[in-house]
Design a protein around this motif. Structure first.
Motif, PDB file in Angstrom:
ATOM      1  N   ALA A 115       0.860  -1.191   0.057  1.00 16.10           N
ATOM      2  CA  ALA A 115      -0.111   0.247  -0.168  1.00 16.10           C
ATOM      3  C   ALA A 115       1.516   0.906   0.134  1.00 16.10           C
ATOM      4  CB  ALA A 115      -0.934  -0.071   1.614  1.00 16.10           C
ATOM      5  N   VAL A 116       1.893   1.357   1.124  1.00 17.30           N
ATOM      6  CA  VAL A 116       2.979   2.286   0.588  1.00 17.30           C
ATOM      7  C   VAL A 116       3.229   2.517  -0.574  1.00 17.30           C
ATOM      8  CG1 VAL A 116       4.787   3.247   1.603  1.00 17.30           C
ATOM      9  CG2 VAL A 116       3.144   1.623   3.372  1.00 17.30           C
ATOM     10  N   VAL A 117       4.329   2.011  -0.899  1.00 20.40           N
ATOM     11  CA  VAL A 117       4.435   1.539  -2.393  1.00 20.40           C
ATOM     12  C   VAL A 117       3.590   2.230  -3.142  1.00 20.40           C
ATOM     13  CG1 VAL A 117       5.608  -0.007  -4.420  1.00 20.40           C
ATOM     14  CG2 VAL A 117       6.613  -0.683  -2.197  1.00 20.40           C
ATOM     15  N   LEU A 118       2.560   1.652  -3.121  1.00 22.62           N
ATOM     16  CA  LEU A 118       1.206   2.263  -4.401  1.00 22.62           C
ATOM     17  C   LEU A 118       1.421   3.657  -4.587  1.00 22.62           C
ATOM     18  CD1 LEU A 118      -1.690  -0.284  -4.716  1.00 22.62           C
ATOM     19  CD2 LEU A 118       0.520  -0.091  -6.275  1.00 22.62           C
ATOM     20  N   ASP A 180      -1.755  -4.557  -6.560  1.00 26.90           N
ATOM     21  CA  ASP A 180      -0.858  -4.060  -7.474  1.00 26.90           C
ATOM     22  C   ASP A 180      -0.438  -4.009  -9.031  1.00 26.90           C
ATOM     23  OD1 ASP A 180       1.756  -2.638  -7.616  1.00 26.90           O
ATOM     24  OD2 ASP A 180       2.643  -4.420  -7.421  1.00 26.90           O
ATOM     25  N   HIS A 181      -1.339  -5.418  -9.580  1.00 30.94           N
ATOM     26  CA  HIS A 181      -1.397  -5.156 -11.278  1.00 30.94           C
ATOM     27  C   HIS A 181      -2.366  -4.534 -11.239  1.00 30.94           C
ATOM     28  CE1 HIS A 181       1.635  -8.845 -11.426  1.00 30.94           C
ATOM     29  NE2 HIS A 181       0.326  -9.364 -10.180  1.00 30.94           N
ATOM     30  N   LEU A 182      -3.505  -4.479 -10.661  1.00 28.07           N
ATOM     31  CA  LEU A 182      -4.416  -3.424 -11.192  1.00 28.07           C
ATOM     32  C   LEU A 182      -5.041  -2.139 -10.874  1.00 28.07           C
ATOM     33  CD1 LEU A 182      -7.953  -3.087 -11.566  1.00 28.07           C
ATOM     34  CD2 LEU A 182      -8.000  -3.297  -9.628  1.00 28.07           C
ATOM     35  N   ALA A 183      -3.266  -1.187 -10.528  1.00 31.93           N
ATOM     36  CA  ALA A 183      -2.675  -0.299 -10.219  1.00 31.93           C
ATOM     37  C   ALA A 183      -2.004   0.053 -11.443  1.00 31.93           C
ATOM     38  CB  ALA A 183      -2.209   0.433  -9.180  1.00 31.93           C
ATOM     39  N   ASP A 184      -1.374  -0.868 -12.021  1.00 32.07           N
ATOM     40  CA  ASP A 184      -0.443  -1.140 -13.296  1.00 32.07           C
ATOM     41  C   ASP A 184      -1.642  -1.508 -14.241  1.00 32.07           C
ATOM     42  OD1 ASP A 184       2.054  -1.199 -12.231  1.00 32.07           O
ATOM     43  OD2 ASP A 184       1.763  -3.455 -12.034  1.00 32.07           O
ATOM     44  N   VAL A 185      -2.753  -2.208 -14.454  1.00 27.67           N
ATOM     45  CA  VAL A 185      -3.097  -1.647 -15.440  1.00 27.67           C
ATOM     46  C   VAL A 185      -4.090  -0.468 -15.776  1.00 27.67           C
ATOM     47  CG1 VAL A 185      -5.570  -2.862 -16.000  1.00 27.67           C
ATOM     48  CG2 VAL A 185      -4.358  -4.273 -15.135  1.00 27.67           C
ATOM     49  N   VAL A 215      -3.415  14.134 -18.884  1.00 23.27           N
ATOM     50  CA  VAL A 215      -4.240  14.546 -17.767  1.00 23.27           C
ATOM     51  C   VAL A 215      -5.024  12.966 -17.722  1.00 23.27           C
ATOM     52  CG1 VAL A 215      -7.429  15.159 -18.612  1.00 23.27           C
ATOM     53  CG2 VAL A 215      -5.367  16.615 -18.641  1.00 23.27           C
ATOM     54  N   ALA A 216      -4.885  12.324 -18.652  1.00 22.50           N
ATOM     55  CA  ALA A 216      -4.794  10.484 -18.133  1.00 22.50           C
ATOM     56  C   ALA A 216      -4.660  10.454 -16.707  1.00 22.50           C
ATOM     57  CB  ALA A 216      -5.100  10.241 -19.343  1.00 22.50           C
ATOM     58  N   GLY A 217      -3.051  10.421 -16.863  1.00 19.33           N
ATOM     59  CA  GLY A 217      -1.893  10.305 -15.819  1.00 19.33           C
ATOM     60  C   GLY A 217      -3.000  10.432 -14.402  1.00 19.33           C
ATOM     61  N   ILE A 218      -2.914  11.771 -14.985  1.00 17.02           N
ATOM     62  CA  ILE A 218      -3.321  12.424 -13.300  1.00 17.02           C
ATOM     63  C   ILE A 218      -4.801  11.551 -12.594  1.00 17.02           C
ATOM     64  CG2 ILE A 218      -4.650  14.617 -12.195  1.00 17.02           C
ATOM     65  CD1 ILE A 218      -3.071  16.881 -13.610  1.00 17.02           C
ATOM     66  N   VAL A 219      -5.579  11.325 -13.427  1.00 15.51           N
ATOM     67  CA  VAL A 219      -6.936  10.313 -12.904  1.00 15.51           C
ATOM     68  C   VAL A 219      -6.302   9.678 -12.412  1.00 15.51           C
ATOM     69  CG1 VAL A 219      -9.009   9.064 -14.150  1.00 15.51           C
ATOM     70  CG2 VAL A 219      -8.386  11.631 -14.712  1.00 15.51           C
ATOM     71  N   VAL A 220      -4.950   8.670 -12.897  1.00 11.90           N
ATOM     72  CA  VAL A 220      -4.466   7.248 -12.409  1.00 11.90           C
ATOM     73  C   VAL A 220      -4.122   7.366 -10.896  1.00 11.90           C
ATOM     74  CG1 VAL A 220      -2.948   5.429 -12.756  1.00 11.90           C
ATOM     75  CG2 VAL A 220      -4.245   6.667 -14.648  1.00 11.90           C
ATOM     76  N   SER A 221      -3.377   8.454 -11.193  1.00 10.35           N
ATOM     77  CA  SER A 221      -2.573   8.595  -9.590  1.00 10.35           C
ATOM     78  C   SER A 221      -4.269   9.120  -8.664  1.00 10.35           C
ATOM     79  CB  SER A 221      -1.894   9.751  -9.626  1.00 10.35           C
ATOM     80  OG  SER A 221      -2.629  11.161  -9.776  1.00 10.35           O
ATOM     81  N   LEU A 222      -5.145   9.623  -9.082  1.00  8.97           N
ATOM     82  CA  LEU A 222      -6.296   9.571  -7.837  1.00  8.97           C
ATOM     83  C   LEU A 222      -6.922   7.778  -7.622  1.00  8.97           C
ATOM     84  CD1 LEU A 222      -7.954  12.565  -8.988  1.00  8.97           C
ATOM     85  CD2 LEU A 222      -6.472  12.651  -6.844  1.00  8.97           C
ATOM     86  N   LEU A 227      -7.178   3.485  -4.659  1.00  5.85           N
ATOM     87  CA  LEU A 227      -6.524   1.849  -3.622  1.00  5.85           C
ATOM     88  C   LEU A 227      -5.212   1.478  -2.716  1.00  5.85           C
ATOM     89  CD1 LEU A 227      -7.149  -0.945  -5.310  1.00  5.85           C
ATOM     90  CD2 LEU A 227      -4.643  -0.669  -6.312  1.00  5.85           C
ATOM     91  N   ALA A 228      -4.396   2.520  -2.904  1.00  5.47           N
ATOM     92  CA  ALA A 228      -3.558   2.141  -2.387  1.00  5.47           C
ATOM     93  C   ALA A 228      -3.890   2.334  -0.645  1.00  5.47           C
ATOM     94  CB  ALA A 228      -2.359   2.733  -2.092  1.00  5.47           C
ATOM     95  N   TYR A 229      -5.688   3.378  -0.643  1.00  6.16           N
ATOM     96  CA  TYR A 229      -6.261   3.722   0.771  1.00  6.16           C
ATOM     97  C   TYR A 229      -6.609   2.322   1.325  1.00  6.16           C
ATOM     98  CZ  TYR A 229      -9.423   5.280   4.580  1.00  6.16           C
ATOM     99  OH  TYR A 229     -10.682   5.814   4.682  1.00  6.16           O
ATOM    100  N   GLU A 230      -7.243   2.068   0.512  1.00  6.27           N
ATOM    101  CA  GLU A 230      -8.582   0.643   1.260  1.00  6.27           C
ATOM    102  C   GLU A 230      -7.608  -0.306   1.308  1.00  6.27           C
ATOM    103  OE1 GLU A 230     -10.021   0.475  -2.949  1.00  6.27           O
ATOM    104  OE2 GLU A 230     -12.056   1.386  -2.237  1.00  6.27           O
TER     105      GLU A 230
END
Length: 330
Positions: A115-118, A180-185, A215-222, A227-230
């Motif tokens: 979660a910290v890595v994410l 973690d894979h989902l974050a990469d997706v 712009v897409a990158g900013i959305v992904v970061s959110l 995901l990391a919070y959960e």
């Protein structure tokens, strides 16, 4: 603590008794599931190494900052996967004198680390994306789009595989790897969308399209931050020994009440210990029962719960005396 009298064959006072299968016998079941969990993590580790090399090399050769940033992100995934692999191996160790309840929480610690890595990855993606908004847009190419698409498909397949294995094995480390894979997706999808919009913008002369990638990158970061919070919240809850769901506790209580010897339920608690569950119950039975009868009842109650829930490897039972005429908790 209530008195525990061995001087009489009758249950004249409260006593704590753990009967039936031992913790070690219950752990045999989950040991088999660990083999598939370890395999899933090994596959994830090798895939992350290969994808990291491909993305960084492609990013450098194609001068694609999107792929290069995604490759650096993947390098962090390698660290997270190694942590998951190590914790999964530690969690397999049997209970010992210093760790009588086993080593299952090692997986939870790894989940918190992932979660910290994410969080760090989300901040990195957000930082790079915001910075790209204030820089001259780069020129996109079809090879970069192809590399991002391959990463997207590869990571989606890994997510589907690891989330299935993680849920089947109830492995927190495998589930953390899956998320973690989902974050990469998300990251790869953003790269595909951003590069694709950029290519369309070049073809149709859309000036605004050059900023589709950041712009897409900013959305992904959110999305990755969410995901990391959960993940982090769930890990902290387990480390703080939060009760299992109310629905599961209700099922345990219903099972206990199917035994006619149980006249009252005083307390039912259960906590996750990584990939397995430990249950703690207190019930009232007639106070004129012998210790042997109490033993047999404890054994039966433990079997009821463990047969219902294969994730349970230990049931600690505290028998309280119940006198005829008292209210029952039926």
């Amino acid at each position: 603590m209530d008195d525990f009298r061995l001087s009489t064959p009758r249950l004249e006072a409260c006593f704590i008794f753990c009967a039936g299968q031992t913790f070690f016998e219950g752990a045999i079941f989950v040991a088999d599931r660990h083999h598939s969990a370890l395999l899933a993590i090994w596959i994830s580790l090798i895939s992350n190494i290969v994808l990291t090399i491909l993305k960084i090399v492609a990013g450098l050769l194609l001068a694609s900052p999107v792929l290069l940033a995604d490759g650096v992100h993947n390098a962090g995934d390698i660290i997270a996967t190694v942590a998951a692999l190590t914790s999964s191996m530690v969690s397999k160790k049997p209970a010992d004198e210093d760790h009588p309840y086993g080593h299952g929480k090692a997986e939870v610690v790894a989940s918190a680390f992932v979660a910290v890595v994410l969080v760090l990855a989300a901040l990195w993606i957000g930082y790079q994306s915001i910075g790209a908004l204030f820089q001259p847009p780069g020129e996109e190419n079809w090879l970069a789009l192809g590399a991002a698409a391959i990463s997207l498909v590869w990571k989606q397949a890994l997510y589907v595989y690891t989330i299935k294995v993680g849920k089947a094995a109830n492995s927190k480390s495998v589930l953390a790897t899956a998320y973690d894979h989902l974050a990469d997706v998300y990251a790869s999808l953003a790269a595909v969308i951003g590069i694709g919009i950029g290519l369309l913008g070049d073809r149709f002369h859309w000036e605004w399209a050059a900023y589709g990638d950041p712009v897409a990158g900013i959305v992904v970061s959110l999305l990755v931050l969410k995901l990391a919070y959960e993940m982090g919240r769930d890990s902290i809850d387990i480390l703080m020994e939060r009760n299992v769901s109310a629905e599961k506790l209700a099922h345990y209580e219903a099972l206990l009440l199917t035994d006619e010897n149980v006249k009252r339920i005083d307390r039912v608690r259960a906590r996750e210990h990584g990939h397995y569950i430990i249950v703690d119950i207190r019930v009232g039975i007639p106070n004129d029962y012998t210790i042997q009868q109490g033993h047999d009842i404890s054994k039966q109650l433990k079997k009821l719960i463990m047969d219902y829930d294969p994730d349970v490897v230990e049931v600690m039972i505290h028998l309280n005396p119940w006198e005829a005429g008292e209210n029952t908790a039926k």
